[in-house]
Design a protein around this motif. Structure first.
Motif, PDB file in Angstrom:
ATOM      1  N   LYS A  26       0.865  -1.181   0.000  1.00 53.26           N
ATOM      2  CA  LYS A  26       0.000   0.000   0.000  1.00 53.26           C
ATOM      3  C   LYS A  26       0.904   1.234   0.000  1.00 53.26           C
ATOM      4  O   LYS A  26       2.014   1.189   0.524  1.00 53.26           O
ATOM      5  CB  LYS A  26      -0.874  -0.003   1.248  1.00 53.26           C
ATOM      6  N   PRO A  27       0.456   2.346  -0.548  1.00 55.07           N
ATOM      7  CA  PRO A  27       1.277   3.566  -0.511  1.00 55.07           C
ATOM      8  C   PRO A  27       1.498   4.046   0.915  1.00 55.07           C
ATOM      9  O   PRO A  27       0.601   3.992   1.753  1.00 55.07           O
ATOM     10  CB  PRO A  27       0.445   4.583  -1.299  1.00 55.07           C
ATOM     11  N   ASP A  28       2.716   4.479   1.194  1.00 55.36           N
ATOM     12  CA  ASP A  28       3.056   5.044   2.493  1.00 55.36           C
ATOM     13  C   ASP A  28       2.674   6.526   2.477  1.00 55.36           C
ATOM     14  O   ASP A  28       3.243   7.296   1.710  1.00 55.36           O
ATOM     15  CB  ASP A  28       4.550   4.877   2.778  1.00 55.36           C
ATOM     16  N   ALA A  29       1.729   6.916   3.312  1.00 57.74           N
ATOM     17  CA  ALA A  29       1.197   8.275   3.267  1.00 57.74           C
ATOM     18  C   ALA A  29       2.044   9.288   4.026  1.00 57.74           C
ATOM     19  O   ALA A  29       1.921  10.486   3.798  1.00 57.74           O
ATOM     20  CB  ALA A  29      -0.221   8.285   3.824  1.00 57.74           C
ATOM     21  N   GLN A  30       2.924   8.839   4.946  1.00 54.68           N
ATOM     22  CA  GLN A  30       3.591   9.795   5.819  1.00 54.68           C
ATOM     23  C   GLN A  30       5.109   9.746   5.788  1.00 54.68           C
ATOM     24  O   GLN A  30       5.756  10.619   6.352  1.00 54.68           O
ATOM     25  CB  GLN A  30       3.151   9.552   7.259  1.00 54.68           C
ATOM     26  N   GLY A  31       5.719   8.775   5.157  1.00 54.75           N
ATOM     27  CA  GLY A  31       7.150   8.559   5.290  1.00 54.75           C
ATOM     28  C   GLY A  31       8.044   9.504   4.527  1.00 54.75           C
ATOM     29  O   GLY A  31       9.248   9.482   4.709  1.00 54.75           O
ATOM     30  N   GLU A  32       7.496  10.311   3.647  1.00 58.92           N
ATOM     31  CA  GLU A  32       8.262  11.211   2.796  1.00 58.92           C
ATOM     32  C   GLU A  32       9.366  10.437   2.082  1.00 58.92           C
ATOM     33  O   GLU A  32       9.091   9.405   1.508  1.00 58.92           O
ATOM     34  CB  GLU A  32       8.770  12.404   3.602  1.00 58.92           C
ATOM     35  N   SER A  33      10.613  10.919   2.087  1.00 62.25           N
ATOM     36  CA  SER A  33      11.659  10.223   1.336  1.00 62.25           C
ATOM     37  C   SER A  33      12.262   9.055   2.118  1.00 62.25           C
ATOM     38  O   SER A  33      13.169   8.393   1.639  1.00 62.25           O
ATOM     39  CB  SER A  33      12.752  11.202   0.912  1.00 62.25           C
ATOM     40  N   TYR A  34      11.756   8.786   3.333  1.00 57.65           N
ATOM     41  CA  TYR A  34      12.166   7.636   4.138  1.00 57.65           C
ATOM     42  C   TYR A  34      10.918   6.839   4.539  1.00 57.65           C
ATOM     43  O   TYR A  34      10.573   6.757   5.720  1.00 57.65           O
ATOM     44  CB  TYR A  34      12.939   8.092   5.380  1.00 57.65           C
ATOM     45  N   PRO A  35      10.230   6.239   3.565  1.00 58.68           N
ATOM     46  CA  PRO A  35       8.975   5.536   3.874  1.00 58.68           C
ATOM     47  C   PRO A  35       9.209   4.242   4.652  1.00 58.68           C
ATOM     48  O   PRO A  35      10.279   3.635   4.577  1.00 58.68           O
ATOM     49  CB  PRO A  35       8.386   5.241   2.494  1.00 58.68           C
ATOM     50  N   TYR A  36       8.203   3.834   5.403  1.00 60.02           N
ATOM     51  CA  TYR A  36       8.229   2.605   6.185  1.00 60.02           C
ATOM     52  C   TYR A  36       6.956   1.829   5.883  1.00 60.02           C
ATOM     53  O   TYR A  36       5.863   2.344   6.076  1.00 60.02           O
ATOM     54  CB  TYR A  36       8.317   2.947   7.679  1.00 60.02           C
ATOM     55  N   TRP A  37       7.110   0.596   5.378  1.00 59.03           N
ATOM     56  CA  TRP A  37       5.953  -0.221   5.025  1.00 59.03           C
ATOM     57  C   TRP A  37       5.768  -1.389   5.985  1.00 59.03           C
ATOM     58  O   TRP A  37       4.671  -1.635   6.432  1.00 59.03           O
ATOM     59  CB  TRP A  37       6.087  -0.767   3.602  1.00 59.03           C
ATOM     60  N   ASP A  38       6.807  -2.181   6.211  1.00 57.00           N
ATOM     61  CA  ASP A  38       6.746  -3.418   7.001  1.00 57.00           C
ATOM     62  C   ASP A  38       5.568  -4.286   6.551  1.00 57.00           C
ATOM     63  O   ASP A  38       4.730  -4.688   7.347  1.00 57.00           O
ATOM     64  CB  ASP A  38       6.666  -3.118   8.495  1.00 57.00           C
ATOM     65  N   GLU A  39       5.537  -4.568   5.261  1.00 57.02           N
ATOM     66  CA  GLU A  39       4.427  -5.295   4.655  1.00 57.02           C
ATOM     67  C   GLU A  39       4.937  -6.546   3.941  1.00 57.02           C
ATOM     68  O   GLU A  39       5.895  -6.482   3.172  1.00 57.02           O
ATOM     69  CB  GLU A  39       3.716  -4.375   3.655  1.00 57.02           C
ATOM     70  N   LYS A  40       4.289  -7.699   4.222  1.00 60.26           N
ATOM     71  CA  LYS A  40       4.685  -8.972   3.610  1.00 60.26           C
ATOM     72  C   LYS A  40       3.979  -9.161   2.282  1.00 60.26           C
ATOM     73  O   LYS A  40       2.764  -8.989   2.189  1.00 60.26           O
ATOM     74  CB  LYS A  40       4.346 -10.144   4.519  1.00 60.26           C
ATOM     75  N   LEU A  41       4.767  -9.552   1.279  1.00 55.81           N
ATOM     76  CA  LEU A  41       4.235  -9.837  -0.048  1.00 55.81           C
ATOM     77  C   LEU A  41       4.573 -11.282  -0.409  1.00 55.81           C
ATOM     78  O   LEU A  41       5.633 -11.781  -0.023  1.00 55.81           O
ATOM     79  CB  LEU A  41       4.843  -8.888  -1.090  1.00 55.81           C
ATOM     80  N   ARG A  42       3.696 -11.938  -1.163  1.00 57.53           N
ATOM     81  CA  ARG A  42       3.939 -13.308  -1.647  1.00 57.53           C
ATOM     82  C   ARG A  42       4.174 -13.254  -3.143  1.00 57.53           C
ATOM     83  O   ARG A  42       3.393 -12.666  -3.885  1.00 57.53           O
ATOM     84  CB  ARG A  42       2.742 -14.204  -1.378  1.00 57.53           C
ATOM     85  N   VAL A  43       5.255 -13.903  -3.570  1.00 57.73           N
ATOM     86  CA  VAL A  43       5.592 -13.949  -4.996  1.00 57.73           C
ATOM     87  C   VAL A  43       6.005 -15.370  -5.339  1.00 57.73           C
ATOM     88  O   VAL A  43       6.793 -15.983  -4.611  1.00 57.73           O
ATOM     89  CB  VAL A  43       6.751 -12.971  -5.315  1.00 57.73           C
ATOM     90  N   GLU A  44       5.476 -15.894  -6.440  1.00 53.82           N
ATOM     91  CA  GLU A  44       5.912 -17.200  -6.930  1.00 53.82           C
ATOM     92  C   GLU A  44       7.175 -17.005  -7.759  1.00 53.82           C
ATOM     93  O   GLU A  44       7.237 -16.109  -8.600  1.00 53.82           O
ATOM     94  CB  GLU A  44       4.817 -17.850  -7.781  1.00 53.82           C
ATOM     95  N   LEU A  45       8.162 -17.841  -7.509  1.00 48.03           N
ATOM     96  CA  LEU A  45       9.428 -17.782  -8.224  1.00 48.03           C
ATOM     97  C   LEU A  45       9.501 -18.991  -9.150  1.00 48.03           C
ATOM     98  O   LEU A  45       9.792 -20.099  -8.711  1.00 48.03           O
ATOM     99  CB  LEU A  45      10.598 -17.795  -7.232  1.00 48.03           C
ATOM    100  N   PRO A  46       9.217 -18.788 -10.454  1.00 49.48           N
ATOM    101  CA  PRO A  46       9.243 -19.923 -11.380  1.00 49.48           C
ATOM    102  C   PRO A  46      10.651 -20.497 -11.522  1.00 49.48           C
ATOM    103  O   PRO A  46      11.643 -19.796 -11.316  1.00 49.48           O
ATOM    104  CB  PRO A  46       8.784 -19.320 -12.709  1.00 49.48           C
ATOM    105  N   ALA A  47      10.723 -21.777 -11.867  1.00 47.82           N
ATOM    106  CA  ALA A  47      12.015 -22.418 -12.117  1.00 47.82           C
ATOM    107  C   ALA A  47      12.735 -21.658 -13.225  1.00 47.82           C
ATOM    108  O   ALA A  47      12.128 -21.236 -14.201  1.00 47.82           O
ATOM    109  CB  ALA A  47      11.805 -23.874 -12.517  1.00 47.82           C
ATOM    110  N   GLY A  48      14.008 -21.447 -13.066  1.00 47.03           N
ATOM    111  CA  GLY A  48      14.790 -20.737 -14.064  1.00 47.03           C
ATOM    112  C   GLY A  48      14.883 -19.243 -13.829  1.00 47.03           C
ATOM    113  O   GLY A  48      15.621 -18.556 -14.541  1.00 47.03           O
ATOM    114  N   SER A  49      14.184 -18.716 -12.845  1.00 49.90           N
ATOM    115  CA  SER A  49      14.273 -17.283 -12.549  1.00 49.90           C
ATOM    116  C   SER A  49      15.644 -16.970 -11.969  1.00 49.90           C
ATOM    117  O   SER A  49      16.159 -17.703 -11.142  1.00 49.90           O
ATOM    118  CB  SER A  49      13.203 -16.865 -11.540  1.00 49.90           C
TER     119      SER A  49
END
Length: 183
Positions: free
Chosen positions: A49-72
């Protein structure tokens, strides 16, 4: 590549440092997109999600899931700034080699804390992204599927539990390595 099957990654976007657009610090609404660079199959992607307050030092602490296909060979981390008047603007990109968190000596589910320099569209330095990456194994996700690769051989260290039946004080720790004497 050594991996022959798809893997799931848990990428935690922690924070950014000194993010700029046209040499001016960004004010707000920075967000991060993570995707796998795959030559063989389409890759999944996820965004914070966009960080609304961090200015040029944003803080997210957000977990994302990504599939890593074979050969990546890389995961691509893009930091953008959302503006409702001009649209999303690229702040910087980091191409992270998969070998930084997948290797023969690193077990799955190991949590790696990593920091990378971002490069803008011109290839110039433009801040830093701080992340953590974990390769999620099938047992970590709670499923009972078998891995196509056997677990690595690890020496087992054993010592007798009762001194009366096994000769008294231990002066060394006997090691047993599975299948070490088989031809």
């Amino acid at each position: 590549m050594a991996n022959t099957h798809n893997r799931s990654l848990e990428v935690t976007i922690i924070s950014g440092e000194d993010l700029r657009i046209n040499d001016r610090p960004i004010k707000n609404n920075a967000f991060v997109t993570v995707k796998a660079d795959s030559c063989c199959s389409p890759s999944s992607q996820d965004s914070t999600k966009p960080d609304a307050q961090g200015e040029s030092y944003p803080y997210w602490d957000e977990k994302l899931r990504v599939e890593l296909p074979a050969g990546s060979r890389y995961i691509v981390v893009e930091v953008c700034r959302r503006s409702f008047s001009t649209g999303d603007k690229l702040v910087g990109t980091a191409w992270i080699p998969v070998s930084d968190f997948i290797g023969d000596y690193t077990p799955e589910n190991y949590l790696h804390f990593l920091s990378y320099r971002l490069r803008d569209a011109k290839g110039l330095r433009n801040g830093i992204i701080n992340i953590s990456v974990r390769v999620v194994s099938s047992s970590y996700k709670g499923t009972s599927s078998c891995s196509s690769r056997p677990p690595p051989l690890v020496p087992w260290f054993r010592m007798p539990a009762d001194r009366e039946n096994h000769g008294g004080t231990v002066t060394g720790v006997p090691a047993w390595y599975p299948n070490q004497w088989k031809a």
